[in-house]
Each structure stands twice: as C-alpha cells, then as structure tokens.
Motif scaffolding. Structure first.
Motif, PDB file in Angstrom:
ATOM      1  N   ARG A  13      13.067  14.285  41.182  1.00  0.00           N
ATOM      2  CA  ARG A  13      12.107  15.068  40.387  1.00  0.00           C
ATOM      3  C   ARG A  13      10.962  15.663  41.210  1.00  0.00           C
ATOM      4  N   GLN A  14      10.993  15.502  42.526  1.00  0.00           N
ATOM      5  CA  GLN A  14       9.803  15.814  43.326  1.00  0.00           C
ATOM      6  C   GLN A  14       9.366  17.277  43.249  1.00  0.00           C
ATOM      7  N   ASN A  15      10.297  18.181  42.952  1.00  0.00           N
ATOM      8  CA  ASN A  15       9.924  19.597  42.873  1.00  0.00           C
ATOM      9  C   ASN A  15       9.422  20.022  41.499  1.00  0.00           C
ATOM     10  N   ASP A  16       9.411  19.089  40.560  1.00  0.00           N
ATOM     11  CA  ASP A  16       8.916  19.360  39.209  1.00  0.00           C
ATOM     12  C   ASP A  16       7.645  18.541  39.005  1.00  0.00           C
ATOM     13  N   ARG A  17       6.499  19.185  39.177  1.00  0.00           N
ATOM     14  CA  ARG A  17       5.230  18.459  39.137  1.00  0.00           C
ATOM     15  C   ARG A  17       4.998  17.773  37.791  1.00  0.00           C
ATOM     16  N   LEU A  18       5.359  18.438  36.701  1.00  0.00           N
ATOM     17  CA  LEU A  18       5.171  17.866  35.368  1.00  0.00           C
ATOM     18  C   LEU A  18       6.046  16.629  35.191  1.00  0.00           C
TER      19      LEU A  18
END
Length: 894
Positions: free
Chosen positions: A214-219
C-alpha cells in the motif's frame, strides 16, 4: 545448519592437546580449491548416499560461492544436476543444505523445471521444515509463469497455523513484490489476516508486506496505521515498524500538534511498553518530529535518560546518540540528563564516551565548563582522531557560546595541539583557534602565541604556511608585535623551502605595518638573500625593494600595504593559465590582461555515438582565455563592434535535449547597454545540409529588451559547428531580466551520401528550442578576494546597506546558502559556502564585480528560526550606494 556441519568437519582435524590457541585460529576451509571441491561433488552421484559427506561438500561449495568464486556455466550446471539427485535422501539436515545450494546457484529457466516438481512436493509435505524452505527456494528461483501456478499454495501458506511456514511465505512475498507486484497485491486479504497472528515474527513480516503493498497510496497507509494503533499489534518488532509508519504519516500529512492528536498519543503510549526496543523507537520518533515542542519532548527525554544508566552498552549508545541529535535543536531539553551523561565519560565504549562529551559541550552551562575540561583531558588520549575532531568542533562551538571562558578552552586546545595526532585532527584544532581569535578579540594575543609555539615543532607544511599567513595579518596589530619575530625567523632557519618562503612574506608584513621593527626586518630579509631556494631569494629581494631596504626609492605606505595585504583582483587559476600562455617577448606580462571572471566547469559536449566532439561548448577561436576569445569574435562582427567592452560571457546554456537531430546551446554576452545571444548550432544528420540558419527570438516576456540586430548562419553542414547571433538593447545601468522564446529556422537540403553534394532545392523548416532566461546573476562577475576582511574594511561603511529577510521554509541552511549564491551569481570566499552539518547558524562571504565594474562584497548571516524557517541578514558594501541598493532589490524580489 552450516555452522553445525562446519563444526563436524573441524572436529577430527583439530589437534588434541592442551594448547587451545591453535584451535581458535584454525579454519576448516583453509586452502580449499574450486577444482578439488568439484571433484568431491561427484559423491552426489553415488548409489549409496553418505548424507554427512554430501553436507560437507555442499558447505564447501557454499563457502566458495560466498567468497566470490566464479563458477562457469558448465560447472554450475553440473553441480546443479548432481544436487537434484540428493532429493532422494530422507536426511533432514542434508535436505536443508540442498535448499541452500539451489538458492545460491540460481539456476536458469530451463534448469528450474528439473527441481520444480520436487520443491512443489515438499511444499505440500507434512514436514513443516520442508514446506517453509521449499517456499523460499521456489520463490527465489521461479519466474512469473510458474508463480501463477503455485499462487494458491502461497496464499494458503500465508495463513498457515505454523508460524515458520507463514513467515516463509510472507518474506517471499516481500521479495516477489519487486519483480511480480501485480500477483503479490492480490494477496492483501490473506496478509491482512496474518497481521492479526499471535506469532511475533508472522505479525512483523505481514505488517512489512502489507505496508509495501500500500506504500504508494497515502490514504491507504493512513487507514492502516489508524486501525493498527488501536492496540491489535502485540509483536515488539511489528510495533517498531508501526511506530515508523506512524511517524511517516505525521510527516507527510503535516498534522497539527494541537487539538486531537491520535498519532502522537500513540507514540507517547509506546514509551510505556515493556519491550526496550519499542520504547527506544518511540522516543526516537518523537524527537525527530517536525516542530516538536519542549513539552512533547519531555516524556521521550525521560525514558532516554533511564537508558543512560542501563547495563546494556547498546541501550546506552542508542540513548546518548539520540540525545546528541536532540541537543543540536533543543539543548535546554537535554540539560536534565547532564549528570547521567557525565558518568558516561569514563564508559569503556569510546563511542558512547565521545557522544556523551559532545552532548555535554552542547548543553553545558558556563559554570560547568572547567569541570568538563578536566574530565575531557584524561579522556582524549584514549580515543581515535576522528572522535577527537568531533570533540574539538564541539569545544569551538562552546567557546563561541561562552566567550568569557575562552582562556580555559584555548588552553585546552593548545595542550592537545602539542600531543600526537594526524593532519586532519591538527587542522581541526588550528582552524578552531583561528576562528576564536577572529571572533573573540581578547583571545587574539594568547591564541597567536599558542600557534607560534605549535609551528616550532609542526610536521605539516600546509599548517605551518597557513599559520604564518594568519600571523602576518594579525600579528602586527597586537600590542607587542616584536615577540612573534623570533618564531617567524626560526622557520627561515629550520624549515623546508615552502615554509621558508611563507616566513619571508610574513616578515615583510611586519616590516610594512610596524615602523619600529623595519630595521630589524631588513637585516633578517638580507640574510634570506643567500638562501638555497630561488623562491625564498626572490621573495626577499622583492620585499626589500618594496619596503626600501635596498636603498631604492620606495612606494608610498598605502601602496606597500595594498601590495602586501590587498586582495588579488584576479582568480589564481586564470592568472596561472595566462602566465602559461605568455610568450616571452619585449612586451612585459600585463596582469590587467588576465580575465577576472571565475570560469565555471565546461558543460558536457553533446556527442552522437562514435562521432568526434562537435565543440559546441567552446568558442571557435584559439583558447588563450574564453573571455578574450569571445571578445575578439564579437568585435570582428560589424553589427556588434560599437557595443563597447564586453563585461561578461555566460557559460553555455543547452537549448536542446541530448541526442536530438539538431544540437543548440546559447552563450549570453553582457555589454553596458546591450546583450548578445550567441547560438552555437550543430547538425547531427549526415544526409542533410542546413542553409540560412537563424534563431527567431520572441521577447514578449522581456519587455525592457528590444531587438536591434541579428546575424544568420549561411550554411551548417553535418558535424561542423556554426554560430548565429541576435542582439538586444536594454536600459543602461538597470539589471533587466526576462524570458525569451527561441525557434530555430532554416532551409534543409538533402545530401547524396555517395557524392556528398546537396540538392539545389530545399524546404523551409523550423525547430522549437527551449526558453532562455536572463537573470540578475548575469550582471555579476565572479571575482574572488584573497582576504575578505581587509577588502571589507577597505570599502568602508559609506556605501553599506544592511537589511533582514525571511527566506521561508527550507530543508536546511545548505539549501538557503546555495539559493542566495545562485540568485546573486557571486563568488564565495574562504570556503564559507560549505555549511557545517547540523549547524543552526552560518555566515557566508561573497564577492563580485557588478556591471559597470563596481566592486561588491556581501556578508550573509543565516539562522534557523521556527520549524525549517530560515532568516537571513544581508550586509552589502560596494563602491556605489546604488549598487548596494540594487543587490538588496534582487534579494527582495528573488
């Protein structure tokens, strides 16, 4: 497992006697050779397998591979095929060694299929050890095609009841995410379930994998952290990861430190965790938060203070290292730990002791300095030079903070200066003493004497010459200059030629400034006329002539002082180049012919593969100096001959990308009331000839400029650079700025490759170039000064202007210093463009020549205010008050 096998191998070979020292030094791998081991590997083919013998051979192969021994393709294939036969053995220890060697050999795609069925069989085995290792090996050697076939088994393994199997699948997922991210992202539900596992390592690996997915999805990361901070993480390792992810969310979201602060409250709650690693991770995270207040720091500082008295060296080191960083930004918050840190000065671990001392020097008060100095004196002899340098720099900062304590601190520096040490260490001490002399007037005489005593027994030529130069500038201004003469003349008698020459120059400076010493200086300089080195003799002759020691008519005192103490108006590199290019003749060398501009590094020339350089970055005239070449080129063009003397030429600015069909860069030539753009063009297409080449310039975003002339290029053959020019008029005395759009226009003709002749008919074409900007820095020449202080005082305060500016949020002082230097286009002096690491304030000195040949000096004082807020005090001195105002206007508008 390898260590077990190694110990088994070693046992029968060790001498069984009372001397155990020989046994400690013995290596079972000593002298093994690849050829011999490959011969031994034939044991894998025996009908009756000896599991222990096979394990020993695999251990040797692994040792060779890890030592960087290269196996040829044939050798690796033979070993691999032999190893696959070992799957028939039921020995668990041997099976583990087989897994290891297959991973290390990394078989190719056509070989992997040989072991795939065996590994998949092990992956579904009832033996958990087989399952875990088979998963690791399969994921290491497999490709995307096979991965889709075993994906179902990997998903099941992630939620397996056995933690070893689950961890193996999760770790494999972390590795596979780099090569097959789409497949791994489909495992999110299983990984989410594994995060709730009771097994510590499974939870740790699952959290690491879920965050990477999930690291590229800040939310998504924020939601993950929010859900997990409510108490579902029990593993200390996973808790440490979660603390790091929480800090990242706080940093990226810029969450205010007021009102509801669930993330900060979570970090603070971790300070009460039972695991030491979690407590430390939370404390460090709090100290590294942006804009953290003293109140928020207090609980973290308290737990770090408890770690200072821990029996574990690693905890003491971690705590004191973190407190050392905190002391740079919040020294008062660390003062409560001073008593605990003082006890660490005698710690057996020298790294801990060094960090404790430097932290104490940053946080200590005036009353504790003497006590600290006594403790440090005993400590210095036990540490390496790199630690000593850290201590010296901390002492220098402390002395500048408490100038009244300069005596004890200066005495300490002079004592360690006389002890053994390397060049960098001694240089750090000398630099510190010089800075203290400059910044604390009362320390001057004592400091100069300490330096004089040091050069009596200094083994470093560089330091001796630096000290003599400094002594020549500062010594004559003291109350009793005569006491330094003995130390200086001793250098003429006892040192090498470089130091002797420097000592002669220093003596001359005393003679120029102190009339009462002049007769004695003449006697000493006359003795130097018989020196064995020509540089020393030449300097002595020159200074005797300048000062009047040889009976000749001398120049005025002001001229002598300007000669000895004034700054050299030309850069040394330019002077050296001009002297090398000077051809002896009846006409003497003219120092005024040396260009004053500091040349920037030439930009990389554009080259097509296999071609010779096109020479775009260099002017087409013989390289006596770049400025001279440009000036001759422009004066030879009638349209520009009346523009007067060329003030400055910029470095080439690229207007095209690398490896394009046309390569163009531009040089900006600055005159008093004109600016000429020289477009250097190159045609990189062999089958084309360009004619009537010109650049159409749109100056709609540069309203103060008006185009007055242009000179097109008649022909541009392949791989032959050419120039086209466009000239603009601008208001005189005003640093006009603006943006110019550029379009290359030309007629293109096809060239017959066989004959090299172009066709008669051509086609008009255009090629869009990058925009070009004229900035304020274009009106400033980089001209250095050798002694900024003297140059500053010589300009006087009549044309001085001082103001303060807020530069806004920046990453650090280095970014602020570089931004202002780039904006003004001036030359940094005395290495002040380099900002010491973790510094909270800095002074930068700049010099230059403003258009109209007006000398300008700038003193920049930077300081860090709030969170990343940088403030700057700008002091400008020049020969014209309007120029000082102009510099302030540039900074205010920049």
């Amino acid at each position: 497992m390898i260590s077990v096998v190694v110990s088994e191998m070693a046992q029968p070979l060790v001498k069984k006697d009372d001397d155990r020292d020989d046994e400690m030094d013995y290596s079972p791998f000593m002298g093994i050779e690849k050829g011999a081991v490959l011969q031994e590997a034939r044991v894998f083919n025996d009908p009756q397998l000896d599991a222990r013998r096979c394990s020993q051979v695999i251990t040797k192969l692994l040792y060779l591979l890890n030592q960087g021994e290269a196996f040829t393709k044939v050798e690796a294939t033979e070993v691999f095929f032999s190893v696959t036969k070992l799957f028939q053995s039921k020995d668990i220890g041997l099976r583990r060694m087989v897994y290891l060697i297959i991973k290390e050999l990394s078989p190719s795609a056509d070989e992997v299929i040989i072991v795939t069925s065996s590994l998949m069989k092990d992956m579904n085995s009832r033996t958990d050890m087989y399952r875990a290792n088979a998963i690791r090996v399969l994921c290491r050697i497999t490709d995307g095609t096979l991965l889709t076939q075993i994906e179902r088994y990997l998903k099941q393994a992630i939620v397996d009841k056995n933690p070893v199997v689950a961890s193996a699948a999760l770790v494999s997922g972390i590795h596979l995410l780099q090569t097959n991210p789409e497949i791994v992202k489909r495992w999110s539900n299983e990984v989410q379930e594994a995060v709730q596992s009771r097994a510590a390592l499974v939870q740790f690996h699952a959290l690491a994998l879920l965050h990477q997915i999930r690291q590229n999805d800040r939310l998504a990361v924020s939601k993950l952290v929010t859900s997990l901070t409510k108490g579902s993480v029990r593993s200390p390792l996973a808790q440490c990861l979660l603390i790091r992810y929480t800090s990242q969310v706080i940093r990226e979201s810029g969450i205010s430190q007021t009102g509801d602060r669930p993330f900060y409250d979570y970090l603070e709650s971790c300070l009460r965790h039972k695991a030491e690693m979690v407590i430390f991770e939370a404390a460090r995270a709090i100290t590294e938060l942006n804009g953290v207040t003293t109140r928020e720091l207090t609980p973290a500082i308290t737990v770090l203070q408890l770690f200072l008295s821990s029996s574990k060296p690693v905890l003491r080191f971690a705590a004191v290292r973190t407190l050392n960083k905190v002391a740079m930004t919040h020294p008062m918050a660390v003062t409560n730990c001073n008593i605990d840190m003082e006890s660490l000065i005698s710690d057996q671990n020298r790294s801990i002791a060094t960090l404790a001392i430097t932290t104490l020097l940053k946080t200590g008060n005036e009353s504790s300095i003497d006590r600290l100095m006594k403790q440090i004196t005993n400590f210095m002899s036990d540490i390496a030079d790199e630690f000593k340098i850290v201590v010296v720099e901390a002492i220098r900062s402390l002395c500048l903070k408490f100038p009244l304590k300069y005596r004890s601190l200066m005495n300490f520096l002079s004592n360690i200066l006389r002890e053994e040490g390397g060049f960098e260490y001694k240089k750090a001490i000398v630099d510190s003493i010089v800075i203290l002399i400059r910044d604390i007037p009362d320390a001057k005489e004592g400091g100069l004497l300490h330096l004089c005593e040091f050069i009596e027994d200094c083994e470093f030529t560089y330091l001796s010459t630096q000290i003599l130069h400094f002594l020549g500038n500062e010594g004559p201004k003291t109350s009793d200059p005569s006491k330094y003469i003995r130390y200086i003349y001793n250098r003429v008698i006892l040192e090498n030629a470089t130091v002797r020459a420097s000592a002669v120059s220093t003596l001359a400076k005393f003679g120029a400034l102190v009339d009462s010493l002049k007769p004695r200086i003449f006697v000493l300089l006359k003795r130097c006329l018989f020196d064995s080195d020509d540089e020393v003799r030449d300097r002595a002759t020159l200074y005797l002539n300048t000062l009047g020691g040889d009976g000749a008519v001398v120049e005025t005192d002001e001229e002598v002082k300007e000669f000895l103490f004034g700054s050299l108006d030309v850069p040394l590199t330019n002077l050296e180049t001009s002297l090398k290019n000077y051809e002896p003749s009846e006409e003497p060398f003219d120092i005024y012919s040396v260009p004053k501009e500091v040349k920037s590094q030439p930009l990389a020339e554009k080259k097509a593969p296999g071609k010779k350089p096109t020479g775009l970055s260099a002017p087409p005239v013989a390289p006596t100096s770049t400025v001279d070449a440009y000036e001759r080129l422009l004066s030879s063009i009638p349209e520009f001959a009346t523009y007067g003397k060329l003030f400055k030429s910029s470095a080439p600015v690229e207007l095209t990308e690398a490896e394009t069909e046309y390569a163009v860069n531009v040089v900006k030539h600055i005159f008093d009331s004109h600016i000429v753009f020289q477009y250097n063009c190159a045609n990189t297409i062999p089958e084309q000839l360009l004619e009537n080449v010109s650049v159409i310039v749109d100056a709609s975003e540069a309203e103060e400029f008006s185009e007055v002339a242009s000179k097109p290029l008649k022909s541009l053959p392949y791989d032959t650079p050419g120039q086209t020019f466009v000239a603009f008029e601008r208001p005189e005395g005003v640093p006009a700025v603006g943006k110019f759009s550029n379009t290359l226009r030309f007629i293109v003709k096809e060239v017959d490759p066989s004959t090299g002749e172009a066709e008669d008919d051509g086609v008009e074409d255009e090629y869009q170039l990058e925009d070009l900007e004229v900035v304020s820095a274009d009106y400033m020449l980089k001209v250095g000064v050798s002694n900024f202080r003297n140059a500053w005082e010589s300009l006087g305060a009549d044309c001085e202007k001082i103001d303060e500016y807020g530069l806004g949020p920046m990453e650090g002082l280095t970014e602020a210093v570089n931004a202002v230097i780039s904006l003004l286009g001036m030359q940094p002096c005395e290495g002040t463009e380099v900002v010491p690491s973790n510094s909270r304030s800095h002074t930068c000195l700049l010099s230059g020549l403003y258009i109209g040949n007006v000398k300008v000096l700038v003193r920049l004082s930077f300081g860090v205010g709030g969170p990343k807020e940088v403030a700057m005090k700008l002091a400008v001195r020049s020969e014209d008050i309007s120029v000082s105002d102009a510099i302030h206007e540039i900074v205010a508008s920049g």
